[in-house]
Scaffold this active site. Sequence first.
Site, mmCIF file in Angstrom:
data_model
loop_
_atom_site.group_PDB
_atom_site.id
_atom_site.type_symbol
_atom_site.label_atom_id
_atom_site.label_comp_id
_atom_site.label_asym_id
_atom_site.label_seq_id
_atom_site.Cartn_x
_atom_site.Cartn_y
_atom_site.Cartn_z
ATOM 1 N N HIS A 1 27.601 26.932 -4.997
ATOM 2 C CA HIS A 1 26.456 27.766 -4.620
ATOM 3 C C HIS A 1 25.639 26.992 -3.574
ATOM 4 O O HIS A 1 25.642 25.758 -3.575
ATOM 5 C CB HIS A 1 25.632 28.000 -5.887
ATOM 6 C CG HIS A 1 24.494 28.972 -5.762
ATOM 7 N ND1 HIS A 1 23.300 28.636 -5.178
ATOM 8 C CD2 HIS A 1 24.378 30.262 -6.164
ATOM 9 C CE1 HIS A 1 22.483 29.692 -5.236
ATOM 10 N NE2 HIS A 1 23.117 30.692 -5.826
ATOM 11 N N ASP B 1 26.362 21.430 -11.966
ATOM 12 C CA ASP B 1 25.600 22.673 -11.828
ATOM 13 C C ASP B 1 26.125 23.626 -12.900
ATOM 14 O O ASP B 1 27.173 24.240 -12.731
ATOM 15 C CB ASP B 1 25.793 23.250 -10.423
ATOM 16 C CG ASP B 1 25.203 24.651 -10.287
ATOM 17 O OD1 ASP B 1 24.590 25.134 -11.261
ATOM 18 O OD2 ASP B 1 25.364 25.263 -9.214
ATOM 19 N N GLN C 1 25.834 28.846 -14.292
ATOM 20 C CA GLN C 1 26.644 29.966 -14.759
ATOM 21 C C GLN C 1 27.327 29.645 -16.089
ATOM 22 O O GLN C 1 27.705 30.550 -16.827
ATOM 23 C CB GLN C 1 27.728 30.311 -13.714
ATOM 24 C CG GLN C 1 27.183 30.835 -12.399
ATOM 25 C CD GLN C 1 26.677 32.270 -12.498
ATOM 26 O OE1 GLN C 1 27.036 33.014 -13.398
ATOM 27 N NE2 GLN C 1 25.832 32.660 -11.561
ATOM 28 N N LYS D 1 19.314 33.435 -16.336
ATOM 29 C CA LYS D 1 20.696 33.904 -16.453
ATOM 30 C C LYS D 1 21.165 33.931 -17.906
ATOM 31 O O LYS D 1 22.270 34.361 -18.193
ATOM 32 C CB LYS D 1 21.634 33.014 -15.619
ATOM 33 C CG LYS D 1 21.436 33.148 -14.117
ATOM 34 C CD LYS D 1 22.543 32.445 -13.375
ATOM 35 C CE LYS D 1 22.186 32.081 -11.952
ATOM 36 N NZ LYS D 1 21.933 33.235 -11.079
ATOM 37 N N CYS E 1 25.308 33.721 -2.109
ATOM 38 C CA CYS E 1 24.789 32.375 -1.867
ATOM 39 C C CYS E 1 25.927 31.357 -1.839
ATOM 40 O O CYS E 1 25.779 30.232 -2.341
ATOM 41 C CB CYS E 1 23.733 31.971 -2.895
ATOM 42 S SG CYS E 1 22.290 33.041 -2.868
#
Lengths: 410, 161
Positions: free
Chosen positions: A123, A199, A202, A225, A367
Amino acid sequence: MSIDVATIRKEFPILDREIDGAPLVYLDSGNTSQKPRAVIDAMSTFLEQSYAPINRSSYRLAGEATDAYEGARTAVARLINAPSADEVVFTKNATESMNLIAQAWGRANLSAGDVVLLTEMEHHANIVPWQMLATERGVDIRYVPLTPDGQLDLTNLGQLLDGAKVFSFTAMSNVLGTIPPTAQLCRAAHDAGALAVVDACQYVPHNAADVQAWDADLVAFSSHKMCGPSGIGMLWGRAEILDAMPPFLGGGNMIDTVSLDGFTTAPVPAKFEAGTPPIAEAIGLHAAINFLEGIGLAEIRRHEMDLTRYALDALNDRFADDITIFGPDNVEIRGGVLSFTFRDLHPHDVSQVLDERNVCVRAGHHCAKPLMKTLGVVATTRASLYLYNDEADVDALVEGLAGATDIFGF
Amino acid sequence: MPGLEDLYREIILDHYRTPRNRGELDSPPAIETNGHNPLCGDEITLFLLVDDASKGDAATVSDVKIGGQGCSISQSSASMMSQAVIGKTAGEARALIRRFKSLMSIEGIELQPGDDDIALGDLEALQGVVKFPVRIKCAVLSWNTLADALDRATSEPPASG
């Protein structure tokens, strides 16, 4: 045991919303998730009954608010199996967490010629902060390439890690759904003497995360999220790494003492929480974590694997060569994210036609412009699944796509 | 909600399926200008050839070619725009840009006397886009790119050769 989606759906007031007399088919949770009643109520109750500053005032109400805020930190630590709640830093969002890492850790540890290793499926939030640093410091950025089916190509990982000071990668691609072998990548980073940054934006909402099993060093993720409110994000880090990092933002709450000549910092996590934080949002996040844990993250993951399998088969069976779905076919290594191109239609037009049936998807580059280039497309349409989605939602997507053909007549 | 037939009018789909003036021009002498929409990734490359650029608004738009990728709205808008401005003076093209952006409800457009009387022809078909606010930026991408190209064409010194 599979989860009871019909019961879960009743917990989300927005899923009762109708537009033009028809229900919502929300397939954009990779963008942001909807909120259960428990989160909405927790925030309302807190704002009505318990809102006060935290860490500043000595009256009882302020103490109550501080306890509630710190309770959220404890819940976050439990969610990701962190050794200590003191290692959890609240930020504005995962993007701010990534910027904090690049600016605070990066500026203290990287100099000209040092290597930062990323991947081609990151991302922008895990690219641009490093590029900003690269411009300022003369740092080199390398990227792990992808295989044709959207997995990381680890063939030359050792070479790519040679000389790297940090390896920062996503634990689940927001475009491809790819779930790379995070623990293996952290180990490879450490073997090369590099910091392992994950990261997990998600990943955490859809899987049982365990930062200790990963053996990661710094992990970024967000509340919005995972059924929590927007406006609050998280950074988890090993205590010794966070302790050694200089502060990111300066101001109130992050100091130990300040004089006209300078300042000393508060201990972690306060050191990285300058100013009044998102207090009610932390309370909402806590409720979201309780909600998800009540259902079970492993059970949610199982449901999404089944539904992703259903969606991949339904779309491919119905549209064959007319649809190209990116990412691995194996749902063991893929989350519920389906980015695709459909016939010759631009994703904007696909999304527009789907919106006619209240099917909410994202159209664009998500993104991840460098990844779009790797895939050889300008943009994709992306449907992303969560615990409240069921086979009927996928069927609505399929029927909506079939309808697109009628309009454009290709 | 307005129906999709308001958006995807037949003439729009025709320009989308069969875009006019698609291609490139040698640059120089043509001015090559790129426009993109950072939110959705639509990209346009516009080649503009102006005769007698030193005449400013009286210079003539002698050719336009369009490249790039985008949705049906951005592509058809660019196609119709190219047909509409070829043969017009730079001043007339600028007036048409104002007229079109006004049709798209873009704020801050200062219409000049006579702008309202400009015939839009096929471009009228894009009027339905206004009912779908998130698509307006698709429709105006090529027009903003043309405005940039016109400014460059009439302000830059003539290319040598």
